[in-house]
Scaffold this active site. Structure first.
Site, PDB file in Angstrom:
ATOM      1  N   HIS A   1      15.902 -37.801  -4.972  1.00  0.00           N
ATOM      2  CA  HIS A   1      15.270 -38.325  -3.761  1.00  0.00           C
ATOM      3  C   HIS A   1      13.803 -37.930  -3.712  1.00  0.00           C
ATOM      4  O   HIS A   1      13.323 -37.365  -2.724  1.00  0.00           O
ATOM      5  CB  HIS A   1      16.029 -37.836  -2.531  1.00  0.00           C
ATOM      6  CG  HIS A   1      17.449 -38.310  -2.497  1.00  0.00           C
ATOM      7  ND1 HIS A   1      17.780 -39.627  -2.287  1.00  0.00           N
ATOM      8  CD2 HIS A   1      18.619 -37.661  -2.703  1.00  0.00           C
ATOM      9  CE1 HIS A   1      19.100 -39.751  -2.338  1.00  0.00           C
ATOM     10  NE2 HIS A   1      19.630 -38.574  -2.607  1.00  0.00           N
TER      11      HIS A   1
ATOM     12  N   LYS B   1      12.535 -15.780  -9.709  1.00  0.00           N
ATOM     13  CA  LYS B   1      12.314 -14.758 -10.756  1.00  0.00           C
ATOM     14  C   LYS B   1      11.283 -15.256 -11.760  1.00  0.00           C
ATOM     15  O   LYS B   1      10.371 -14.547 -12.159  1.00  0.00           O
ATOM     16  CB  LYS B   1      13.616 -14.499 -11.485  1.00  0.00           C
ATOM     17  CG  LYS B   1      14.445 -13.273 -11.407  1.00  0.00           C
ATOM     18  CD  LYS B   1      14.066 -12.065 -10.716  1.00  0.00           C
ATOM     19  CE  LYS B   1      13.670 -12.244  -9.322  1.00  0.00           C
ATOM     20  NZ  LYS B   1      13.787 -11.388  -8.307  1.00  0.00           N
TER      21      LYS B   1
ATOM     22  N   GLU C   1      17.169 -18.324  -6.718  1.00  0.00           N
ATOM     23  CA  GLU C   1      16.801 -16.982  -7.173  1.00  0.00           C
ATOM     24  C   GLU C   1      16.255 -17.040  -8.610  1.00  0.00           C
ATOM     25  O   GLU C   1      15.286 -16.360  -8.937  1.00  0.00           O
ATOM     26  CB  GLU C   1      18.017 -16.045  -7.061  1.00  0.00           C
ATOM     27  CG  GLU C   1      17.807 -14.635  -7.569  1.00  0.00           C
ATOM     28  CD  GLU C   1      16.673 -13.870  -6.892  1.00  0.00           C
ATOM     29  OE1 GLU C   1      16.125 -14.343  -5.896  1.00  0.00           O
ATOM     30  OE2 GLU C   1      16.307 -12.796  -7.404  1.00  0.00           O
TER      31      GLU C   1
ATOM     32  N   ASN D   1      -1.696   2.614   5.434  1.00  0.00           N
ATOM     33  CA  ASN D   1      -0.806   1.507   5.055  1.00  0.00           C
ATOM     34  C   ASN D   1      -0.453   0.781   6.337  1.00  0.00           C
ATOM     35  O   ASN D   1       0.010   1.406   7.296  1.00  0.00           O
ATOM     36  CB  ASN D   1       0.460   2.051   4.386  1.00  0.00           C
ATOM     37  CG  ASN D   1       1.527   0.986   4.233  1.00  0.00           C
ATOM     38  OD1 ASN D   1       1.204  -0.181   4.042  1.00  0.00           O
ATOM     39  ND2 ASN D   1       2.782   1.379   4.316  1.00  0.00           N
ATOM     40  N   GLY D   2      -0.669  -0.542   6.362  1.00  0.00           N
ATOM     41  CA  GLY D   2      -0.348  -1.325   7.557  1.00  0.00           C
ATOM     42  C   GLY D   2      -1.484  -2.267   7.875  1.00  0.00           C
ATOM     43  O   GLY D   2      -2.331  -2.543   7.008  1.00  0.00           O
TER      44      GLY D   2
ATOM     45  N   CYS E   1       0.838  -1.182   0.000  1.00  0.00           N
ATOM     46  CA  CYS E   1       0.000   0.000   0.000  1.00  0.00           C
ATOM     47  C   CYS E   1       0.879   1.241   0.000  1.00  0.00           C
ATOM     48  O   CYS E   1       1.845   1.333   0.742  1.00  0.00           O
ATOM     49  CB  CYS E   1      -0.954   0.095   1.182  1.00  0.00           C
ATOM     50  SG  CYS E   1      -2.171  -1.211   1.221  1.00  0.00           S
TER      51      CYS E   1
ATOM     52  N   GLU F   1       7.819 -15.363 -10.199  1.00  0.00           N
ATOM     53  CA  GLU F   1       7.288 -14.032  -9.911  1.00  0.00           C
ATOM     54  C   GLU F   1       6.678 -13.375 -11.139  1.00  0.00           C
ATOM     55  O   GLU F   1       5.613 -12.792 -11.059  1.00  0.00           O
ATOM     56  CB  GLU F   1       8.407 -13.109  -9.392  1.00  0.00           C
ATOM     57  CG  GLU F   1       8.736 -13.276  -7.936  1.00  0.00           C
ATOM     58  CD  GLU F   1       9.830 -12.309  -7.471  1.00  0.00           C
ATOM     59  OE1 GLU F   1       9.651 -11.663  -6.444  1.00  0.00           O
ATOM     60  OE2 GLU F   1      10.865 -12.210  -8.142  1.00  0.00           O
TER      61      GLU F   1
ATOM     62  N   TRP G   1      -2.678  -2.856  -1.708  1.00  0.00           N
ATOM     63  CA  TRP G   1      -2.346  -4.277  -1.770  1.00  0.00           C
ATOM     64  C   TRP G   1      -3.194  -4.917  -0.680  1.00  0.00           C
ATOM     65  O   TRP G   1      -2.953  -4.714   0.513  1.00  0.00           O
ATOM     66  CB  TRP G   1      -0.854  -4.485  -1.506  1.00  0.00           C
ATOM     67  CG  TRP G   1      -0.376  -5.882  -1.767  1.00  0.00           C
ATOM     68  CD1 TRP G   1       0.057  -6.392  -2.953  1.00  0.00           C
ATOM     69  CD2 TRP G   1      -0.272  -6.942  -0.809  1.00  0.00           C
ATOM     70  NE1 TRP G   1       0.430  -7.706  -2.792  1.00  0.00           N
ATOM     71  CE2 TRP G   1       0.229  -8.071  -1.489  1.00  0.00           C
ATOM     72  CE3 TRP G   1      -0.563  -7.059   0.547  1.00  0.00           C
ATOM     73  CZ2 TRP G   1       0.464  -9.296  -0.862  1.00  0.00           C
ATOM     74  CZ3 TRP G   1      -0.334  -8.281   1.181  1.00  0.00           C
ATOM     75  CH2 TRP G   1       0.182  -9.386   0.470  1.00  0.00           C
TER      76      TRP G   1
ATOM     77  N   ARG H   1       4.071  -0.532  -4.647  1.00  0.00           N
ATOM     78  CA  ARG H   1       3.705  -0.974  -3.306  1.00  0.00           C
ATOM     79  C   ARG H   1       2.373  -1.736  -3.278  1.00  0.00           C
ATOM     80  O   ARG H   1       1.976  -2.268  -2.238  1.00  0.00           O
ATOM     81  CB  ARG H   1       3.603   0.221  -2.352  1.00  0.00           C
ATOM     82  CG  ARG H   1       4.892   0.981  -2.206  1.00  0.00           C
ATOM     83  CD  ARG H   1       4.737   2.131  -1.250  1.00  0.00           C
ATOM     84  NE  ARG H   1       4.555   1.664   0.106  1.00  0.00           N
ATOM     85  CZ  ARG H   1       5.541   1.405   0.955  1.00  0.00           C
ATOM     86  NH1 ARG H   1       6.792   1.582   0.573  1.00  0.00           N
ATOM     87  NH2 ARG H   1       5.300   0.987   2.168  1.00  0.00           N
TER      88      ARG H   1
ATOM     89  N   LYS I   1       6.113  -4.918  -3.749  1.00  0.00           N
ATOM     90  CA  LYS I   1       7.568  -4.844  -3.590  1.00  0.00           C
ATOM     91  C   LYS I   1       7.976  -4.764  -2.124  1.00  0.00           C
ATOM     92  O   LYS I   1       8.939  -5.367  -1.697  1.00  0.00           O
ATOM     93  CB  LYS I   1       8.099  -3.621  -4.337  1.00  0.00           C
ATOM     94  CG  LYS I   1       9.610  -3.624  -4.370  1.00  0.00           C
ATOM     95  CD  LYS I   1      10.125  -2.811  -5.504  1.00  0.00           C
ATOM     96  CE  LYS I   1      11.618  -2.980  -5.662  1.00  0.00           C
ATOM     97  NZ  LYS I   1      12.007  -4.323  -6.116  1.00  0.00           N
TER      98      LYS I   1
HETATM   99  C1  G6P Z   1       8.680  -9.149  -1.523  1.00  0.00           C
HETATM  100  C2  G6P Z   1       9.110  -8.983  -2.966  1.00  0.00           C
HETATM  101  C3  G6P Z   1      10.381  -9.816  -3.223  1.00  0.00           C
HETATM  102  C4  G6P Z   1      11.464  -9.383  -2.242  1.00  0.00           C
HETATM  103  C5  G6P Z   1      11.001  -9.568  -0.798  1.00  0.00           C
HETATM  104  C6  G6P Z   1      11.979  -9.002   0.217  1.00  0.00           C
HETATM  105  O1  G6P Z   1       8.184 -10.415  -1.316  1.00  0.00           O
HETATM  106  O2  G6P Z   1       8.072  -9.356  -3.836  1.00  0.00           O
HETATM  107  O3  G6P Z   1      10.825  -9.601  -4.551  1.00  0.00           O
HETATM  108  O4  G6P Z   1      12.629 -10.119  -2.478  1.00  0.00           O
HETATM  109  O5  G6P Z   1       9.763  -8.879  -0.604  1.00  0.00           O
HETATM  110  O6  G6P Z   1      12.011  -7.595   0.110  1.00  0.00           O
HETATM  111  P1  G6P Z   1      13.131  -6.687   0.758  1.00  0.00           P
HETATM  112  O7  G6P Z   1      12.714  -5.281   0.472  1.00  0.00           O
HETATM  113  O8  G6P Z   1      13.138  -6.982   2.235  1.00  0.00           O
HETATM  114  O9  G6P Z   1      14.432  -7.052   0.122  1.00  0.00           O
END
Ligand code: G6P
Length: 601
Positions: free
Chosen positions: A497, A478, A474, A98-99, A2, A481, A74, A28, A596
């Protein structure tokens, strides 16, 4: 998670200013948005489901305003629809939030008995009701806000307008970011700087539990006893081009192209020429018996890589845990433990909660963090910044690379005495041109075969050993996501396994090989899946490749020291996720369901 913005201006341009701010905050959350503004002494609210562009369409014919608040959502409480979208209004009070208000359910019941009819399912409307009920009997608005802060449990950043006080916005925060912008033609409140940087570079942070009141000309700040306090105005150096696409189709692609530069900037922050400089700029890990890395998402993957390098080369025990688990797993921490929290935003709720717990226990804490002035940066005992600049795309790329760069320097600094002068010299030389390795990989890598092999597939596997496993995690994240393709990373030797039962004819298996000591083992694992019909998509350090390796598609990585390999090896996986998402027509910068900065636990 948010985004909020408020603007009290001297000219009738609030809608334009707020929409521009919302677009900068869209990372956000983007499931719905709304604006409340003063129109001839009354507050009008306009909301829309979906992206900010939907709100823009609805607002374009409305008369302009001098003052308003806005929100991009969000969803936490209640589905993303127009009713649940902010701003919320109860009696004469309108707010954006926000929160999460944790005691919203109990408060809602009590307020219903006092005559409030709730329209939405949100906790934010309950917060609004709390203010409205207090305002029924207490006409001093600062006192109302202070009382509300005692009642509301959880986290919040609010921008609030009272209908009987045109042109004024109140704000307060607890565990959620909110900063002030001080402009020539008006003042701002927002979740972050990018929301108002186009209008002013002057900003001030708001401490927890402070209350602010802004008009077009004045900024007043009060502590929790309602004593007036000064704000420290600072000037932001933010490069505005970082919040513009600059000719690229997506921020993600632009940010991948910035990786060489941001990694170099980050390295130069800690050393210019010689690795010896690290002893002054880095933390000495050798005085600790155990290092804990704690983070979420991609930042966690950077921690897994750091653990591998530090244990291998510095022989210091390391643990790496996702922040939401760390807190509740009763970690064993003592004065010989250092907890390193990694975060791009510095506002991730679970990571923040973890560092608070660590600080409370009197254990040393450190933050590897990208956003200056963020809560994590403020609360950590030691700070190791990453210099990735503003990252807009929700899926992180350049900030992750900068985190890996800091982790590599941290590992190097802790084992310098174990490396030969030739090794140190080679690493120094490679570090000085690390941007060239990255840029060349970006320009030379042809992923057409990889893209075609994965297109329309339901499952993809990523395998690797050692740091290649950390990078595979990672790579898989990606892909998930931004393309929504199910991708799983496995240590190469572990696939057999159980999970190997999922391999069918043509199932894409991404194999990453960058460690000469593990190459034969990884190739054996690759053959195991190949024998079961998998399509092998191999990413391999160029000097480790030979013709007899039977891969369906191959991409080559430059040979660099293992300390630096992680910084370059991730590039093809990031590009792959981008190219696939582009081909599939996905929303690359704003993937569904994500945000994000996840400021709720
Ligand atoms: C969210 C994002 C991820 C990110 C994670 C940690 O889940 O979608 O892409 O890696 O938060 O965010 P930060 O700001 O703590 O690195």
């Amino acid at each position: 998670m948010c985004g909020i913005i408020g603007y009290a201006g001297s000219r009738p341009c609030a809608h334009g200013v707020l929409l521009s701010g919302l677009k900068a905050l869209e990372y956000r959350g983007y499931d719905s948005s709304g604006i409340a503004s003063f129109q001839c002494g009354q507050i009008e609210i306009i909301k829309a489901k979906g992206k900010i562009s939907e709100l823009e369409k609805k607002i374009k014919d409305k008369p302009e305003s001098f003052c308003g608040i806005a929100h991009t959502r969000w969803a936490t409480h209640g589905e993303p629809n127009e009713i649940n979208a902010h701003p919320h209004r109860v009696e004469g009070v309108t707010l954006v939030h926000n929160g999460i208000i944790e005691n919203a359910a109990a408060l809602k019941k009590a307020y219903e008995q006092r005559g409030i009819v709730f329209k939405s399912e949100t906790d934010s409307e309950v917060a609004c009701a709390c203010l409205a009920i207090l305002y029924r009997s207490e006409k001093n608005k600062l006192k109302v806000l202070r009382e509300a802060a005692k009642i509301l449990k959880g986290s919040y950043a609010f921008a609030i307008m009272f209908e009987d006080e045109e042109g004024v916005i109140y704000g307060m925060r607890k565990d959620s970011p909110l900063i002030l912008g001080i402009g020539e033609e008006g003042n701002f409140l927002a979740s972050d700087l990018s929301a108002f940087i186009r209008f002013t570079r002057n900003y001030a942070t708001i401490d927890e539990d402070q209350i602010v009141r802004i008009t077009n000309q004045e900024i007043e700040c009060y502590d929790s006893d309602l004593n007036r306090v000064d704000v420290q105005v600072q000037k932001s150096e933010m490069d505005i081009s970082t919040i513009e696409k600059g000719g690229y189709d997506s921020f993600l692609l632009k940010e991948i192209h910035e990786e060489g530069r941001v990694v170099m900037d980050t390295i130069h922050h800690y050393m210019k020429n010689s690795l010896q400089e690290l002893s002054k700029t880095m933390i000495d890990l050798k005085k600790y018996h155990c290092i804990y890395f704690v983070a979420c998402g991609s930042a966690y993957h950077a921690g897994v890589l750091a653990k591998n390098l530090i244990e291998k080369y510095a022989r210091i025990r390391c643990e790496c845990e996702v922040a939401s688990e760390f807190r509740y797993n009763s970690p064993i921490l003592d004065e010989k433990t250092l907890v390193i929290c990694i975060s791009q935003s510095g506002e991730t709720a679970d990571t923040l909660a973890a560092i608070r717990m660590v600080n409370k226990m009197g254990v040393d804490s450190c933050a590897i963090v990208n956003v200056k002035g963020s809560s994590l940066e403020k609360e950590a005992k030691y700070v190791l910044p990453t210099l990735a600049g503003v990252e807009i795309s929700v899926a992180t790329t350049k900030a992750y690379c900068a985190q890996v760069a800091v982790c590599c320097l941290l590992a190097l600094n802790s084992c310098m005495d174990r490396l030969s002068s030739l090794q140190l010299h080679t690493i120094e030389k490679q570090l000085q041109k690390i941007d060239m390795y990255i840029d060349k990989l970006i320009s030379d890598t042809n992923l057409d075969g990889f893209v075609a092999s994965i297109m329309n597939k339901k499952n993809v596997f990523f395998i690797g050993r050692g740091i290649d496993y950390a990078l595979s995690m990672e790579g898989a994240l990606k892909l998930k996501e931004i393309t929504y393709i199910q991708a799983v990373a496995y240590p190469a030797g572990e696939l057999k396994h159980g999970t190997i039962s999922l391999i069918e004819e043509d199932t894409p298996v991404m194999v990453l090989i960058s460690d000469e000591k593990l190459v034969d083992k990884s190739i054996s694992n690759m053959k195991e899946v190949k024998a079961r019909g998998a399509r092998i998509l191999l990413v391999i350090r160029e000097d480790l490749y030979h013709e007899s390796i039977e891969a369906d598609e191959v991409i080559f990585l430059p040979k660099v020291s293992e300390f630096l390999q992680g910084i370059v090896s991730i590039v093809p996986y990031q590009l792959l996720a981008h190219h696939l998402a582009a081909k599939m027509g996905c929303d690359i910068d704003q993937p569904k369901n994500l945000a994000k900065s996840v400021t709720v636990e």
